[in-house]
Design a protein around this motif. Structure first.
Motif, PDB file in Angstrom:
ATOM      1  N   VAL A  24       0.620   6.798   0.035  1.00  0.00           N
ATOM      2  CA  VAL A  24      -0.059   5.497   0.004  1.00  0.00           C
ATOM      3  C   VAL A  24      -0.999   5.469  -1.200  1.00  0.00           C
ATOM      4  O   VAL A  24      -1.443   6.508  -1.687  1.00  0.00           O
ATOM      5  CB  VAL A  24      -0.857   5.240   1.305  1.00  0.00           C
ATOM      6  N   LYS A  25      -1.293   4.267  -1.689  1.00  0.00           N
ATOM      7  CA  LYS A  25      -2.120   4.139  -2.900  1.00  0.00           C
ATOM      8  C   LYS A  25      -3.417   3.391  -2.662  1.00  0.00           C
ATOM      9  O   LYS A  25      -4.056   2.937  -3.615  1.00  0.00           O
ATOM     10  CB  LYS A  25      -1.315   3.460  -4.004  1.00  0.00           C
ATOM     11  N   ASN A  26      -3.816   3.270  -1.413  1.00  0.00           N
ATOM     12  CA  ASN A  26      -5.067   2.607  -1.080  1.00  0.00           C
ATOM     13  C   ASN A  26      -5.648   3.292   0.150  1.00  0.00           C
ATOM     14  O   ASN A  26      -5.902   2.673   1.172  1.00  0.00           O
ATOM     15  CB  ASN A  26      -4.815   1.122  -0.803  1.00  0.00           C
ATOM     16  N   LYS A  27      -5.839   4.608   0.036  1.00  0.00           N
ATOM     17  CA  LYS A  27      -6.100   5.406   1.229  1.00  0.00           C
ATOM     18  C   LYS A  27      -7.444   5.098   1.890  1.00  0.00           C
ATOM     19  O   LYS A  27      -7.558   5.188   3.107  1.00  0.00           O
ATOM     20  CB  LYS A  27      -5.998   6.896   0.905  1.00  0.00           C
ATOM     21  N   LYS A  49      11.782  11.071  -5.622  1.00  0.00           N
ATOM     22  CA  LYS A  49      12.664  11.297  -4.471  1.00  0.00           C
ATOM     23  C   LYS A  49      12.399  10.368  -3.296  1.00  0.00           C
ATOM     24  O   LYS A  49      13.228  10.259  -2.380  1.00  0.00           O
ATOM     25  CB  LYS A  49      12.511  12.750  -3.984  1.00  0.00           C
ATOM     26  N   GLY A  50      11.250   9.690  -3.298  1.00  0.00           N
ATOM     27  CA  GLY A  50      10.897   8.871  -2.152  1.00  0.00           C
ATOM     28  C   GLY A  50      11.682   7.561  -2.083  1.00  0.00           C
ATOM     29  O   GLY A  50      12.239   7.090  -3.066  1.00  0.00           O
ATOM     30  N   GLU A  51      11.697   6.995  -0.891  1.00  0.00           N
ATOM     31  CA  GLU A  51      12.336   5.692  -0.662  1.00  0.00           C
ATOM     32  C   GLU A  51      11.262   4.639  -0.505  1.00  0.00           C
ATOM     33  O   GLU A  51      10.161   4.885  -0.006  1.00  0.00           O
ATOM     34  CB  GLU A  51      13.200   5.735   0.600  1.00  0.00           C
ATOM     35  N   ARG A  52      11.587   3.404  -0.922  1.00  0.00           N
ATOM     36  CA  ARG A  52      10.633   2.297  -0.830  1.00  0.00           C
ATOM     37  C   ARG A  52      10.815   1.586   0.509  1.00  0.00           C
ATOM     38  O   ARG A  52      11.916   1.543   1.065  1.00  0.00           O
ATOM     39  CB  ARG A  52      10.867   1.301  -1.967  1.00  0.00           C
ATOM     40  N   LEU A  53       9.718   1.003   0.985  1.00  0.00           N
ATOM     41  CA  LEU A  53       9.799   0.186   2.198  1.00  0.00           C
ATOM     42  C   LEU A  53      10.636  -1.063   1.936  1.00  0.00           C
ATOM     43  O   LEU A  53      10.625  -1.604   0.829  1.00  0.00           O
ATOM     44  CB  LEU A  53       8.394  -0.240   2.633  1.00  0.00           C
ATOM     45  N   ASP A 107       0.807  -1.220   0.000  1.00  0.00           N
ATOM     46  CA  ASP A 107       0.000   0.000   0.000  1.00  0.00           C
ATOM     47  C   ASP A 107       0.842   1.272   0.000  1.00  0.00           C
ATOM     48  O   ASP A 107       0.293   2.371  -0.117  1.00  0.00           O
ATOM     49  CB  ASP A 107      -0.928   0.034   1.222  1.00  0.00           C
ATOM     50  N   VAL A 108       2.154   1.124   0.134  1.00  0.00           N
ATOM     51  CA  VAL A 108       3.035   2.291   0.226  1.00  0.00           C
ATOM     52  C   VAL A 108       3.809   2.441  -1.083  1.00  0.00           C
ATOM     53  O   VAL A 108       4.504   1.523  -1.520  1.00  0.00           O
ATOM     54  CB  VAL A 108       4.024   2.151   1.403  1.00  0.00           C
ATOM     55  N   VAL A 109       3.669   3.614  -1.708  1.00  0.00           N
ATOM     56  CA  VAL A 109       4.459   3.902  -2.914  1.00  0.00           C
ATOM     57  C   VAL A 109       5.887   4.218  -2.508  1.00  0.00           C
ATOM     58  O   VAL A 109       6.843   3.608  -2.979  1.00  0.00           O
ATOM     59  CB  VAL A 109       3.847   5.079  -3.705  1.00  0.00           C
ATOM     60  N   SER A 110       6.046   5.190  -1.615  1.00  0.00           N
ATOM     61  CA  SER A 110       7.363   5.561  -1.105  1.00  0.00           C
ATOM     62  C   SER A 110       7.174   6.499   0.081  1.00  0.00           C
ATOM     63  O   SER A 110       6.058   6.952   0.369  1.00  0.00           O
ATOM     64  CB  SER A 110       8.206   6.233  -2.190  1.00  0.00           C
TER      65      SER A 110
END
Length: 286
Positions: free
Chosen positions: A253-256, A282-286, A238-241
């Motif tokens: 998030v992509k499933n808010k 710019k974001g980091e992935r889980l 559910d987390v993009v970055s």
């Protein structure tokens, strides 16, 4: 359903840059915003669809016609505006109108003069004497005066003052009121796109990272501000970055909606196109 653009497996290589496996299917009657960082391939994609560069593809249908077979007919129903003009700087709008009238079978000189008057562009002033904003307004007057069904804009809003920027957005809304007409717009001014687009195509390193309706993007994506403990409890799918901030984390998030049911105390912020770009770049992935 009719599609203004139906591209399958488009590829192009130039030196160390590639457009890779582009598949794009956009319904007729909508405004598509193409976004991405400089060098992501936005202009290269546009030039591929115009036949300016020799891309390879499985199929490329534009306005319901196969481009390789009906390029000339397709371009009669298409208008393209780049970020600068290619008309002779010694020409006047009056001379340009006479020249372009010989190119487009649907050219309407009366409509052209009405747009020149609406945009306050002098008919007999040379292009070189016009400001950049006025030159771009001239490009719009030319583009709209042969009743195109597809309008393509590649960074064409550069140089617009705030008042004309709003008028420009209204022009695009008027244009697609005829459901046979469509717009593709590449722009780094994402605040404009947030106001008008129906679809968003996000390009990253020569690929299409996603193509979504704007409503889908706004409905599904959200921004959460939280501490590390909450971040680690979120589901990876559910987390993009996420982006580390001074006092916690900002998470795309992509499933808010589903997440808001599970984490009822989390505050979900709505996203903009600029937010999407920031987190994907710019974001980091889980």
């Amino acid at each position: 359903m009719d599609y203004v653009i139906d591209v399958k497996n488009l590829n192009y290589t130039y030196k160390d840059f590639q457009l890779k496996n582009i598949n794009l299917q956009i319904p007729t009657g909508v405004i598509l915003g193409v976004v991405g960082e400089n060098g992501a391939g936005k202009s290269t994609l546009i030039k591929s669809m115009l036949g300016i560069i020799p891309a390879n593809y499985e199929t490329m249908n534009i306005l319901g016609k196969e481009f390789s077979l009906e390029e000339t007919n397709i371009k009669q129903d298409m208008a393209v505006i780049f970020d600068k003009t290619y008309y002779n700087p010694m020409f006047t709008p009056l001379i340009i109108g006479k020249i372009v009238s010989k190119i487009y079978k649907n050219w309407d000189m009366n409509m052209y003069f009405k747009y020149l008057e609406r945009f306050q562009i002098p008919k007999k002033k040379k292009v070189k004497e016009l400001s950049k904003g006025m030159v771009m307004k001239l490009e719009f007057a030319i583009a709209l005066s042969h009743s195109p069904k597809l309008l393509i804009l590649d960074e064409a809003t550069n140089g617009f003052d705030p008042l004309f920027r709003e008028e420009f957005l209204e022009l695009l809304r008027e244009f697609v009121e005829d459901e046979r007409c469509s717009v593709i717009i590449c722009s780094h001014i994402t605040s404009d796109l947030d106001k008008i687009v129906d679809y968003v195509a996000y390009m990253k390193e020569g690929t299409l990272a996603f193509v979504k309706t704007y409503d889908e993007m706004r409905s599904n994506y959200g921004i959460v501000r939280c501490k590390k403990q909450v971040l680690e409890s979120l589901w990876e799918e559910d987390v993009v970055s996420y982006i580390k901030e001074a006092y916690g984390y900002k998470v795309l998030v992509k499933n808010k909606i589903a997440l808001s049911h599970v984490f009822s105390d989390l505050e979900m912020e709505n996203v903009t196109i600029e937010d999407i770009m920031l987190f994907y770049e710019k974001g980091e992935r889980l």
